[in-house]
Design an enzyme around this catalytic site. Structure first.
Site, short mmCIF file in Angstrom:
data_model
loop_
_atom_site.label_atom_id
_atom_site.label_comp_id
_atom_site.label_asym_id
_atom_site.label_seq_id
_atom_site.Cartn_x
_atom_site.Cartn_y
_atom_site.Cartn_z
N LEU A 10 -5.08 -9.56 7.71
CA LEU A 10 -6.47 -9.43 8.12
C LEU A 10 -7.30 -10.59 7.56
O LEU A 10 -7.05 -11.06 6.45
CB LEU A 10 -7.02 -8.09 7.65
N HIS A 54 1.75 0.27 0.55
CA HIS A 54 2.74 -0.81 0.52
C HIS A 54 4.01 -0.28 -0.13
O HIS A 54 3.96 0.38 -1.16
CB HIS A 54 2.19 -2.00 -0.28
N GLN A 106 8.07 9.63 -0.87
CA GLN A 106 6.96 9.59 -1.81
C GLN A 106 5.68 9.07 -1.15
O GLN A 106 4.58 9.50 -1.49
CB GLN A 106 7.32 8.72 -3.02
N LEU A 164 -3.57 -10.82 -0.12
CA LEU A 164 -2.56 -10.00 0.57
C LEU A 164 -1.79 -9.11 -0.42
O LEU A 164 -1.18 -9.62 -1.37
CB LEU A 164 -1.57 -10.90 1.32
N ASP A 165 -1.84 -7.81 -0.20
CA ASP A 165 -1.19 -6.81 -1.06
C ASP A 165 -1.65 -6.92 -2.52
O ASP A 165 -0.93 -6.49 -3.43
CB ASP A 165 0.35 -6.92 -0.97
N ARG A 213 -0.40 -6.46 10.21
CA ARG A 213 -1.19 -7.65 10.51
C ARG A 213 -1.87 -8.14 9.25
O ARG A 213 -2.35 -7.33 8.43
CB ARG A 213 -2.28 -7.34 11.54
N THR A 215 -8.03 -6.21 0.10
CA THR A 215 -8.93 -7.34 -0.14
C THR A 215 -8.33 -8.54 0.59
O THR A 215 -7.27 -8.44 1.22
CB THR A 215 -9.06 -7.66 -1.64
N SER A 221 5.06 7.45 10.55
CA SER A 221 5.37 8.64 9.73
C SER A 221 4.28 8.87 8.68
O SER A 221 3.97 10.03 8.36
CB SER A 221 6.75 8.50 9.07
N ASN A 222 3.68 7.82 8.17
CA ASN A 222 2.55 8.03 7.24
C ASN A 222 1.35 8.63 7.97
O ASN A 222 0.65 9.48 7.42
CB ASN A 222 2.17 6.72 6.55
C1 GAR Z 1 5.88 2.20 5.43
O1 GAR Z 1 7.02 2.18 4.60
C2 GAR Z 1 4.76 1.40 4.81
O2 GAR Z 1 4.71 1.48 3.42
C3 GAR Z 1 5.11 0.00 5.26
O3 GAR Z 1 5.57 0.15 6.58
C4 GAR Z 1 6.14 1.45 6.73
C5 GAR Z 1 5.48 2.11 7.91
O4 GAR Z 1 6.12 3.31 8.21
N1 GAR Z 1 3.99 -0.87 5.19
C6 GAR Z 1 4.11 -2.17 4.96
O5 GAR Z 1 5.16 -2.75 4.82
C7 GAR Z 1 2.77 -2.91 4.89
N2 GAR Z 1 2.98 -4.25 4.53
P1 GAR Z 1 5.41 4.39 9.13
O6 GAR Z 1 4.97 3.65 10.39
O7 GAR Z 1 6.50 5.38 9.43
O8 GAR Z 1 4.27 4.97 8.38
#
Ligand code: GAR
Length: 206
Positions: free
Chosen positions: A86, A102, A166, A137-138, A84, A134, A12-13
Site C-alpha cells: 500500500l 502476518h 492461531q 512494510l510489515d 498488495r 504503516t 480463512s481469516n
Molecule cells: C494468512 O496466513 C495471512 O497471515 C497471510 O496470508 C494468509 C491468508 O490466508 N498474509 C500475508 O502473508 C500478508 N503478507 P487466508 O486468505 O486464508 O486468510
C-alpha cells in the site's frame, strides 16, 4: 462501529472474523477469483472487486480502493491475506485504524514465504503477528502475537497449518480490542487497555 475486510485469496481469516461476530460491513478484494468472496456473498455481506490490474499506478489503485472503503465509513480496516503493498498516502489516510495479520513473529521474516524461511533458518518458535499498518512494510506497531513450536519433521504445509490455526484465534481477538477502543500506541509500542487479556498466545501442543 464497523469493519471492512480486504482479501486477496482463500479468506480463512475473514471467516474467523465473521464467525467471531465482528461487525464486518464489506469485503473488498483486488482479485475477482478470491475464494473468500464466495464465502462473503453466501453470508450476505457486501462484496466489491477492485482489480489492481486495471490501474496504471499503485496510487491510482489505492485511490479506487479508498473510495470503496469510504462508502462504508468503517471504524477500522482489516487486511486479511491482502497481498498488495500500500502507498504511504493510503496508509496515512487510515492511520491507526488499519491492521494486518502476518504469518511470522515479526520483526522476523517480513515479506513472503515466511514458513519456508522459518524452516530454513532453523528457528524453534514461529507464529503470527497482528500489527498496525504503516508505510514500513510489515513494520508497524505490534498488537498481538501467537507462537507455535517448529517440529523436527515439519513441512511448510504442516507449519503453515499450525500457524493458521492461531491466526484464526488471534486476529478476531485483536480486532475486538481495536473496535473496542482498547489499543493505545505509545512511542511506537501498543498497549492493550484490558488487564484481563494476554497480548500473546502460546500453543505448545498445536
Ligand atoms: C494468512 O496466513 C495471512 O497471515 C497471510 O496470508 C494468509 C491468508 O490466508 N498474509 C500475508 O502473508 C500478508 N503478507 P487466508 O486468505 O486464508 O486468510
Amino acid at each position: 462501529m464497523s469493519l471492512v475486510v480486504l482479501i486477496s485469496g482463500r479468506g480463512s481469516n475473514l471467516q474467523a472474523i465473521v464467525q467471531a461476530g465482528l461487525p464486518v460491513v464489506a469485503v473488498i478484494s483486488n482479485r475477482a477469483d478470491a475464494a473468500g468472496l464466495e464465502y462473503a456473498r453466501k453470508r450476505g455481506l457486501a462484496t466489491t472487486v477492485v482489480p489492481h490490474k486495471d490501474f496504471a499506478t499503485r496510487e491510482a489503485f489505492d485511490e479506487a480502493l479508498a473510495r470503496e472503503i469510504d462508502r462504508h465509513a468503517p471504524r477500522a480496516v482489516a487486511n486479511a491475506g491482502f497481498m498488495r503493498i500500500l502507498t504511504p498516502g493510503f496508509v496515512a489516510r487510515y492511520a491507526v485504524r488499519i491492521v494486518n495479520i502476518h504469518p511470522s513473529l515479526l520483526p522476523a521474516f517480513p515479506g513472503l514465504d515466511t514458513h519456508a524461511r522459518a524452516l530454513a533458518a532453523g528457528v524453534k518458535l514461529h507464529g503470527c503477528t497482528v500489527h498496525f499498518v504503516t508505510a514500513d512494510l510489515d513494520g508497524g506497531p505490534i498488537i498481538a502475537q501467537a507462537a507455535v513450536p517448529v517440529l523436527a519433521d515439519d513441512t511448510v504445509a504442516a507449519l503453515a497449518a499450525r500457524v493458521l490455526r492461531q491466526e484464526h484465534v488471534l486476529y478476531p481477538r485483536a480486532l475486538a480490542w481495536l473496535l473496542g477502543g482498547k489499543l493505545v500506541i505509545l512511542d511506537g509500542r501498543v498497549r492493550v487497555e484490558d488487564p484481563d487479556e494476554k497480548q500473546f498466545l502460546f500453543a505448545p501442543d498445536a
